[in-house]
Design a protein around this motif. Structure first.
Motif, PDB file in Angstrom:
ATOM      1  N   GLY A  80       0.830  -1.204   0.000  1.00 47.91           N
ATOM      2  CA  GLY A  80       0.000   0.000   0.000  1.00 47.91           C
ATOM      3  C   GLY A  80       0.858   1.245   0.000  1.00 47.91           C
ATOM      4  O   GLY A  80       2.033   1.213   0.391  1.00 47.91           O
ATOM      5  N   ALA A  81       0.262   2.351  -0.436  1.00 49.11           N
ATOM      6  CA  ALA A  81       1.025   3.593  -0.561  1.00 49.11           C
ATOM      7  C   ALA A  81       1.227   4.243   0.796  1.00 49.11           C
ATOM      8  O   ALA A  81       0.298   4.278   1.618  1.00 49.11           O
ATOM      9  CB  ALA A  81       0.298   4.558  -1.495  1.00 49.11           C
ATOM     10  N   PRO A  82       2.422   4.756   1.085  1.00 49.30           N
ATOM     11  CA  PRO A  82       2.618   5.567   2.297  1.00 49.30           C
ATOM     12  C   PRO A  82       1.712   6.784   2.249  1.00 49.30           C
ATOM     13  O   PRO A  82       1.397   7.311   1.182  1.00 49.30           O
ATOM     14  CB  PRO A  82       4.093   5.964   2.219  1.00 49.30           C
ATOM     15  CG  PRO A  82       4.717   4.975   1.282  1.00 49.30           C
ATOM     16  CD  PRO A  82       3.657   4.610   0.305  1.00 49.30           C
ATOM     17  N   SER A  83       1.251   7.228   3.385  1.00 49.21           N
ATOM     18  CA  SER A  83       0.358   8.387   3.425  1.00 49.21           C
ATOM     19  C   SER A  83       1.077   9.627   2.903  1.00 49.21           C
ATOM     20  O   SER A  83       2.315   9.708   2.910  1.00 49.21           O
ATOM     21  CB  SER A  83      -0.134   8.624   4.855  1.00 49.21           C
ATOM     22  OG  SER A  83       0.957   8.938   5.707  1.00 49.21           O
ATOM     23  N   ALA A  84       0.271  10.604   2.470  1.00 47.48           N
ATOM     24  CA  ALA A  84       0.847  11.824   1.891  1.00 47.48           C
ATOM     25  C   ALA A  84       1.694  12.593   2.890  1.00 47.48           C
ATOM     26  O   ALA A  84       2.633  13.306   2.503  1.00 47.48           O
ATOM     27  CB  ALA A  84      -0.263  12.717   1.345  1.00 47.48           C
TER      28      ALA A  84
END
Length: 339
Positions: free
Chosen positions: A113-117
């Motif tokens: 999953g993508a790291p948070s902004a």
């Protein structure tokens, strides 16, 4: 990467109408080689036969054009110099291919999953950059003013579109914890190709100093460019310093051809940031997500220059140039009108 709007402005404006480069020498007769003074009546009489003197129209001599710029232009004209039209507008096109050096690479890596902004980015020894290359094309408009004979001020605005290519190598065994990567079954290193789109607006301010005569010229230029991305990435600041010179060949009364050579220094800094995802690399089908930020600068800012300028007349000109550096190539073309 750039957005070399500065470059085209620097050379095209200067070569179009350099007052020093267009010195014609004293007129004959002229202020430095005076001839006999002829009155307006004498000139009128010489143009009409005596028997038609009463029918000849009497017109006043045409007044010299009154203009404020360049400051000191009247004195230069009195010394025999050919002064250009003070104002100029033009269009230009620049193609640029540049290799970069990277610094201050910081990342956040996450499996599945993508790291948070707002995830904190940190430099990781296991994450490095490989290829860094920019390929861009620019279209722009420029305007200039001869403030003094030999001193030009200019401003330009343009639109740059293209891509930045960055290869990021990730040592998965160093950044992904056990049990996904383990000594018995290492994950190895993967390469994540990053392609960021460039869609920037550039603004340039600069000046040119010119010296020469009817047969040759030399000019120095300096400019500052700020290029802003609408997506807050690939922003660019650059400083351009150049030196060029060459001969001038008169092809007709107001037509000149000027080939030239020189050198150019382009100090460029840009920041690129974004998010990239790898294909599935783990047994469970998960991929690696990498949020990154990297500062880049031109790897070899010096370049040799060769080009030419054609003055079709006092109002129209065309210019083309190529810059070739150790790891960069730039080609530009411009056309302009003076008034």
């Amino acid at each position: 990467m750039m957005e070399r709007l500065a470059l085209a402005s620097l050379i095209g404006i200067a070569l179009w109408a350099s007052p020093a480069a267009q010195a014609q020498g004293p007129a004959t007769p002229g202020p430095e080689t005076p001839g006999p003074e002829i009155s307006a009546d004498d000139r009128q009489a010489s143009a009409c036969p005596p028997e038609m003197a009463n029918d000849c129209p009497r017109t006043a001599p045409a007044p010299e054009r009154d203009r404020l710029f360049p400051l000191g232009g009247r004195a230069a004209i009195a010394r025999g110099y050919r002064i250009p039209e003070p104002w100029g507008i033009g269009a230009l096109m620049v193609w640029t291919n540049t290799n970069f050096n990277s610094r201050d690479l910081s990342v956040a890596v996450r499996k599945g999953g993508a790291p948070s902004a707002d995830a904190p980015l940190a430099p990781l020894p296991a994450v490095t950059t490989n290829r860094l290359e920019g390929d861009n094309r620019m279209l722009g408009l420029k305007g200039d003013l001869w403030l003094f004979p030999g001193v030009n001020l200019f401003a330009s605005i343009g639109k740059v579109k293209g891509t930045n290519q960055i290869d990021i190598d990730v040592d998965l065994d160093a950044v992904i914890p056990f049990p996904f990567c383990r000594p018995a079954k290492p994950c190895g290193t993967i390469r994540l190709p990053v392609e960021t789109r460039v869609n920037n607006t550039t603004v340039t301010l600069g000046t040119i100093l010119v010296y020469g005569n009817e047969h040759w010229f030399v000019l120095g230029s300096a400019a500052k460019t700020v290029s802003i991305s609408s997506k807050e990435r690939s922003d660019v600041e650059s400083t351009n310093i150049g030196l060029r010179g060459g001969p001038r060949f008169q092809l007709a009364e107001n037509t000149y051809f000027a080939p030239y050579m020189g050198a150019n220094y382009f100090d460029l800094d840009t920041t690129v940031k974004g998010l990239v995802e790898s294909p599935a690399v783990f047994e469970d089908g998960d991929s690696v997500h990498l949020r990154y930020k990297v500062d880049m600068s031109a790897s070899h800012p010096w370049a040799a220059v060769a080009g030419f300028n054609v003055e079709l007349n006092r109002h129209l000109s065309f210019q083309a140039e190529i810059q070739a550096g150790a790891e960069s190539t730039r080609i530009l073309a411009s056309a302009g009108v003076r008034f």
